[in-house]
Structures are given as structure tokens and as C-alpha cells.
Scaffold this motif. Structure first.
Motif, PDB file in Angstrom:
ATOM      1  N   MET A   1       0.811  -1.353   0.050  1.00 43.75           N
ATOM      2  CA  MET A   1      -0.071  -0.064  -0.003  1.00 43.75           C
ATOM      3  C   MET A   1       0.913   1.222   0.225  1.00 43.75           C
ATOM      4  N   ARG A   2       0.783   2.004  -1.131  1.00 46.01           N
ATOM      5  CA  ARG A   2       1.563   3.266  -1.019  1.00 46.01           C
ATOM      6  C   ARG A   2       0.803   4.480  -1.667  1.00 46.01           C
ATOM      7  N   ILE A   3       1.100   5.553  -0.949  1.00 44.67           N
ATOM      8  CA  ILE A   3       0.566   6.909  -1.277  1.00 44.67           C
ATOM      9  C   ILE A   3       2.011   7.573  -1.593  1.00 44.67           C
ATOM     10  N   TRP A   4       1.988   8.107  -2.869  1.00 41.73           N
ATOM     11  CA  TRP A   4       3.254   8.618  -3.193  1.00 41.73           C
ATOM     12  C   TRP A   4       3.319  10.004  -2.824  1.00 41.73           C
ATOM     13  N   ASP A   5       4.634  10.452  -2.185  1.00 40.71           N
ATOM     14  CA  ASP A   5       4.784  11.752  -2.154  1.00 40.71           C
ATOM     15  C   ASP A   5       5.260  12.703  -3.314  1.00 40.71           C
ATOM     16  N   LEU A   6       4.574  12.595  -4.290  1.00 40.00           N
ATOM     17  CA  LEU A   6       5.051  12.978  -5.433  1.00 40.00           C
ATOM     18  C   LEU A   6       3.720  13.745  -6.207  1.00 40.00           C
ATOM     19  N   PRO A   7       4.076  14.943  -6.859  1.00 38.73           N
ATOM     20  CA  PRO A   7       2.685  15.465  -7.809  1.00 38.73           C
ATOM     21  C   PRO A   7       2.071  14.530  -8.566  1.00 38.73           C
ATOM     22  N   PRO A   8       0.875  14.335  -8.477  1.00 37.96           N
ATOM     23  CA  PRO A   8       0.155  13.230  -9.283  1.00 37.96           C
ATOM     24  C   PRO A   8       0.535  13.308 -10.956  1.00 37.96           C
ATOM     25  N   SER A   9       1.020  14.508 -11.327  1.00 40.08           N
ATOM     26  CA  SER A   9       1.202  14.753 -12.662  1.00 40.08           C
ATOM     27  C   SER A   9       2.607  14.047 -13.022  1.00 40.08           C
ATOM     28  N   ASP A  10       3.434  13.783 -12.160  1.00 40.38           N
ATOM     29  CA  ASP A  10       4.902  13.267 -12.086  1.00 40.38           C
ATOM     30  C   ASP A  10       4.501  11.627 -12.188  1.00 40.38           C
ATOM     31  N   LEU A  11       3.466  10.983 -11.785  1.00 40.80           N
ATOM     32  CA  LEU A  11       3.084   9.576 -11.686  1.00 40.80           C
ATOM     33  C   LEU A  11       2.740   9.087 -13.249  1.00 40.80           C
ATOM     34  N   CYS A  12       3.405   7.877 -13.571  1.00 41.56           N
ATOM     35  CA  CYS A  12       3.002   7.182 -14.589  1.00 41.56           C
ATOM     36  C   CYS A  12       1.716   6.364 -14.438  1.00 41.56           C
TER      37      CYS A  12
ATOM     38  N   ARG B   1       0.764   6.177   9.066  1.00 39.91           N
ATOM     39  CA  ARG B   1       1.010   7.421   8.628  1.00 39.91           C
ATOM     40  C   ARG B   1      -0.010   8.250   8.220  1.00 39.91           C
ATOM     41  N   TRP B   2      -1.193   7.851   7.700  1.00 41.40           N
ATOM     42  CA  TRP B   2      -2.455   8.603   7.621  1.00 41.40           C
ATOM     43  C   TRP B   2      -3.628   8.695   8.691  1.00 41.40           C
ATOM     44  N   LYS B   3      -3.139   7.993   9.787  1.00 39.36           N
ATOM     45  CA  LYS B   3      -4.212   7.847  10.697  1.00 39.36           C
ATOM     46  C   LYS B   3      -4.309   9.421  11.394  1.00 39.36           C
ATOM     47  N   GLY B   4      -5.648   9.648  11.400  1.00 45.21           N
ATOM     48  CA  GLY B   4      -5.690  11.052  11.939  1.00 45.21           C
ATOM     49  C   GLY B   4      -5.550  12.344  10.915  1.00 45.21           C
ATOM     50  N   LYS B   5      -5.376  11.943   9.726  1.00 40.84           N
ATOM     51  CA  LYS B   5      -5.239  12.820   8.571  1.00 40.84           C
ATOM     52  C   LYS B   5      -6.121  12.780   7.284  1.00 40.84           C
TER      53      LYS B   5
ATOM     54  N   GLY C   1      -2.804   2.889  -9.683  1.00 40.65           N
ATOM     55  CA  GLY C   1      -2.747   1.972  -8.436  1.00 40.65           C
ATOM     56  C   GLY C   1      -2.707   2.750  -7.255  1.00 40.65           C
ATOM     57  N   GLU C   2      -2.305   4.217  -7.020  1.00 38.52           N
ATOM     58  CA  GLU C   2      -2.517   4.952  -5.976  1.00 38.52           C
ATOM     59  C   GLU C   2      -3.738   5.236  -5.535  1.00 38.52           C
ATOM     60  N   HIS C   3      -4.530   5.532  -6.886  1.00 39.08           N
ATOM     61  CA  HIS C   3      -5.962   5.998  -6.441  1.00 39.08           C
ATOM     62  C   HIS C   3      -6.791   4.781  -5.734  1.00 39.08           C
ATOM     63  N   ARG C   4      -6.438   3.619  -6.382  1.00 35.49           N
ATOM     64  CA  ARG C   4      -6.980   2.261  -5.852  1.00 35.49           C
ATOM     65  C   ARG C   4      -6.770   1.841  -4.582  1.00 35.49           C
ATOM     66  N   GLU C   5      -5.409   2.204  -4.316  1.00 37.21           N
ATOM     67  CA  GLU C   5      -4.834   1.828  -2.858  1.00 37.21           C
ATOM     68  C   GLU C   5      -5.358   3.128  -1.898  1.00 37.21           C
ATOM     69  N   LEU C   6      -5.685   4.221  -2.208  1.00 35.53           N
ATOM     70  CA  LEU C   6      -6.032   5.256  -1.443  1.00 35.53           C
ATOM     71  C   LEU C   6      -7.533   4.926  -1.037  1.00 35.53           C
ATOM     72  N   HIS C   7      -8.344   4.439  -1.940  1.00 34.68           N
ATOM     73  CA  HIS C   7      -9.560   3.986  -1.513  1.00 34.68           C
ATOM     74  C   HIS C   7      -9.674   2.796  -0.406  1.00 34.68           C
ATOM     75  N   ALA C   8      -8.740   1.849  -0.632  1.00 31.01           N
ATOM     76  CA  ALA C   8      -8.766   0.927   0.366  1.00 31.01           C
ATOM     77  C   ALA C   8      -8.253   1.397   1.571  1.00 31.01           C
ATOM     78  N   LEU C   9      -7.362   2.226   1.585  1.00 25.72           N
ATOM     79  CA  LEU C   9      -6.665   2.907   2.867  1.00 25.72           C
ATOM     80  C   LEU C   9      -7.996   3.799   3.553  1.00 25.72           C
TER      81      LEU C   9
END
Length: 75
Positions: free
Chosen positions: A1-12, A45-49, A18-26
Motif C-alpha cells: 500500500m503506497r501513497i506517493w509523495d509526488l505531484p500526481p502529474s509526475d506519476l506514470c 502514517r495517514w491515521k488522523g489525517k 494504483g495509488e488511486h485504488r490503494e487510497l480507496h482501500a486506505l
């Protein structure tokens, strides 16, 4: 499970979708108090955020729309 710390425009394509799918799971783990992955470092890392996670989702969706993709549902 990964949420990248990059601008979405930089992602392939693979990492963006993949991040979108995992974000929904998270989001589901955090908002429904699910036990699966509840102690995963990325979950902790995302708990409380939730607001920041929501904003990340919005940024991903904007990039997906720019590329002609669709988000199946809100977080």
C-alpha cells in the motif's frame, strides 16, 4: 500500500491508477476501523489525517480527468 509523495502529474499511468485504488482501500480501513492493514506503516502514517488524504484523492482525480480516466467513487 503506497501513497506517493509526488505531484500526481509526475506519476506514470500504473502508479497513478494504483495509488488511486490503494487510497480507496486506505480510506476504507481508516473510516470503517477495519483490521486488515491497520498496523501497516502507510496506514499509520495517514491515521488522523483524513482531510489530507481527501485532498490527495482530489489531486489524483484531477490528474486522472486530465488524462481522460474516471474515478469510480469518492473516497
Amino acid at each position: 500500500m503506497r501513497i506517493w509523495d509526488l505531484p500526481p502529474s509526475d506519476l506514470c499511468r500504473q502508479h497513478l491508477l494504483g495509488e488511486h485504488r490503494e487510497l480507496h482501500a486506505l480510506w476504507s480501513i481508516l473510516t470503517n476501523n477495519k483490521k486488515a492493514y491497520s498496523n501497516h506503516p502507510e496506514t499509520l502514517r495517514w491515521k488522523g489525517k483524513l482531510h489530507a488524504l481527501y485532498l490527495r484523492h482530489e489531486a489524483l482525480v484531477r490528474e486522472m480527468q486530465t488524462r481522460g480516466y474516471k474515478s469510480p467513487q469518492p473516497p
